[in-house]
Design a protein around this motif. Sequence first.
Motif, short mmCIF file in Angstrom:
data_model
loop_
_atom_site.label_atom_id
_atom_site.label_comp_id
_atom_site.label_asym_id
_atom_site.label_seq_id
_atom_site.Cartn_x
_atom_site.Cartn_y
_atom_site.Cartn_z
N THR A 36 28.83 47.38 53.03
CA THR A 36 29.88 46.74 52.25
C THR A 36 29.88 47.25 50.82
N THR A 37 28.71 47.42 50.24
CA THR A 37 28.63 47.95 48.87
C THR A 37 29.27 49.32 48.78
N LYS A 62 26.61 37.16 56.57
CA LYS A 62 26.69 36.08 55.59
C LYS A 62 26.88 36.57 54.16
N MET A 63 26.66 37.85 53.89
CA MET A 63 26.68 38.34 52.51
C MET A 63 27.97 39.07 52.12
N SER A 64 28.61 39.71 53.08
CA SER A 64 29.75 40.56 52.75
C SER A 64 30.93 39.80 52.16
N GLU A 65 31.18 38.60 52.65
CA GLU A 65 32.34 37.85 52.17
C GLU A 65 32.28 37.60 50.66
N SER A 70 34.37 38.74 45.30
CA SER A 70 34.08 39.11 43.91
C SER A 70 34.84 40.39 43.53
N PHE A 71 34.84 41.36 44.45
CA PHE A 71 35.55 42.62 44.21
C PHE A 71 37.05 42.38 44.03
N GLU A 77 42.53 41.19 38.33
CA GLU A 77 42.67 41.22 36.87
C GLU A 77 43.42 42.47 36.43
N THR A 78 43.35 43.53 37.26
CA THR A 78 44.05 44.78 36.95
C THR A 78 45.41 44.85 37.63
N PHE A 79 45.43 44.43 38.90
CA PHE A 79 46.68 44.46 39.68
C PHE A 79 47.09 43.03 39.99
N SER A 80 48.13 42.56 39.35
CA SER A 80 48.53 41.16 39.48
C SER A 80 49.02 40.81 40.88
#
Length: 200
Positions: A36-37, A62-65, A70-71, A77-80
């Motif tokens: 995922t990273t 359990k971690m990817s979501e 977050s991504f 914030e950049t693409f509304s």
Amino acid sequence: LLPLLLVPAALLARRRRGPRTPPLSLLVVAGSGGHTTEILRLLSCLSESYSPRHYILADSDKMSEAKIRSFEQKRAETFSNSQFTLDRIPRSREVRQSWTSSVVTTLYSILYSLPLTYKLKPDLILCNGPGTCVPVCICALLLGLLGLKRAIIVYVESICRVETLSLSGKILYYFSDYFIVQWPALKEKYPKSVYLGRIV
């Protein structure tokens, strides 16, 4: 380099659909651990034209979501007009699972993934090696063969794969439209692949 490689695929898909079309729908297969990273690093290079982004991950991941949300929050914030969805499917193969039982769980995952892939109808599928990507890509291939939806599959082998492909890579090497490796040794062994150097 990855966006440059995806541009011809994007233009081809748009040409098939007509001159005035919405942005390309992107399906991203996330995986546990570093998969995922790595895939999110690739997505950070893509423009807002790849929207909406549909993420598929294993139900036991359990971690990817949290990483994906977050991504996408930072991207918004950049693409509304940033849009994304999250869906889960049964994991096709657990770590150290026997090959015999893997066949059964993979078939179950394919049956679960088929209606989901049909519903999402992606123009482009991007994956980098988690086992979850195999049933999703198989379903996309089936939809293409049936004439329901043709999706372009781009497979990027993980940076940690230096001399041998992952199991997912060995399978999808024969079916992906673009197969990207990050080490020259893999390009020598697998001539169909595209060597771009380190991209994550």
